[in-house]
Design an enzyme around this catalytic site. Structure first.
Site, PDB file in Angstrom:
ATOM      1  N   CYS A   7      45.400 -22.324  38.343  1.00  0.00           N
ATOM      2  CA  CYS A   7      44.250 -21.443  38.524  1.00  0.00           C
ATOM      3  C   CYS A   7      44.576 -20.051  37.991  1.00  0.00           C
ATOM      4  O   CYS A   7      45.628 -19.497  38.273  1.00  0.00           O
ATOM      5  CB  CYS A   7      43.914 -21.389  40.014  1.00  0.00           C
ATOM      6  SG  CYS A   7      42.373 -20.562  40.382  1.00  0.00           S
ATOM      7  N   CYS A   8      43.670 -19.506  37.200  1.00  0.00           N
ATOM      8  CA  CYS A   8      43.819 -18.126  36.724  1.00  0.00           C
ATOM      9  C   CYS A   8      42.448 -17.474  36.790  1.00  0.00           C
ATOM     10  O   CYS A   8      41.494 -18.052  37.299  1.00  0.00           O
ATOM     11  CB  CYS A   8      44.429 -18.071  35.330  1.00  0.00           C
ATOM     12  SG  CYS A   8      43.373 -18.675  34.015  1.00  0.00           S
ATOM     13  N   SER A   9      42.332 -16.273  36.253  1.00  0.00           N
ATOM     14  CA  SER A   9      41.068 -15.566  36.400  1.00  0.00           C
ATOM     15  C   SER A   9      39.902 -16.311  35.763  1.00  0.00           C
ATOM     16  O   SER A   9      38.837 -16.387  36.339  1.00  0.00           O
ATOM     17  CB  SER A   9      41.174 -14.124  35.897  1.00  0.00           C
ATOM     18  OG  SER A   9      41.823 -14.089  34.663  1.00  0.00           O
ATOM     19  N   GLY A  11      40.609 -19.474  33.699  1.00  0.00           N
ATOM     20  CA  GLY A  11      41.015 -20.824  33.331  1.00  0.00           C
ATOM     21  C   GLY A  11      41.412 -20.955  31.869  1.00  0.00           C
ATOM     22  O   GLY A  11      41.753 -22.035  31.413  1.00  0.00           O
ATOM     23  N   MET A  39      39.224 -18.946  39.027  1.00  0.00           N
ATOM     24  CA  MET A  39      39.313 -18.680  40.463  1.00  0.00           C
ATOM     25  C   MET A  39      38.129 -19.217  41.250  1.00  0.00           C
ATOM     26  O   MET A  39      38.286 -19.724  42.344  1.00  0.00           O
ATOM     27  CB  MET A  39      39.395 -17.165  40.724  1.00  0.00           C
ATOM     28  CG  MET A  39      40.673 -16.530  40.319  1.00  0.00           C
ATOM     29  SD  MET A  39      40.841 -14.841  40.946  1.00  0.00           S
ATOM     30  CE  MET A  39      39.394 -14.007  40.320  1.00  0.00           C
TER      31      MET A  39
END
Length: 106
Positions: A7-9, A11, A39
């Site tokens: 998961c990142c800000s 994707g 997220m």
């Protein structure tokens, strides 16, 4: 099959990490499903995965995500910044496997 959620800000940046992790898994003979999401998708996806690794840029969300994931008994950790920056798929994969293993032993 081991299922790992990244998961990142948004994707996007983790999608490159996913590719490297998948290559490492194939090399090591490990059956995996690895997916990158933004997220906002975390809470609807975490139940289907064995663990979640967060991109370093959203490590400030770790406590929130751990609380959400605890409902499903899923571990969450932040990817090592150096490994993330170097796109070291094998080390990140090993981190995920260790996280799952230690969580199952708990």
């Amino acid at each position: 099959m081991i299922k790992i959620l990244l998961c990142c800000s948004a994707g996007m940046s983790t999608s490159m990490v996913v590719q490297r992790m998948e290559k490492a898994a194939i090399k090591l003979g490990i059956d995996t499903k690895i997916q990158a999401v933004g997220m906002e998708e975390f809470s609807e996806k975490i139940a289907d995965f064995d663990c979640c690794l967060l991109g370093p840029q959203i490590k400030y969300k770790l406590n929130d995500f751990q609380k959400c994931a605890a409902e499903y008994h899923k571990p969450v950790a932040v990817i090592n910044t150096m490994d993330y920056g170097m796109l070291n798929g094998e080390k990140i994969l090993q981190s995920a496997l260790s996280l799952i293993e230690s969580h199952q032993g708990a």
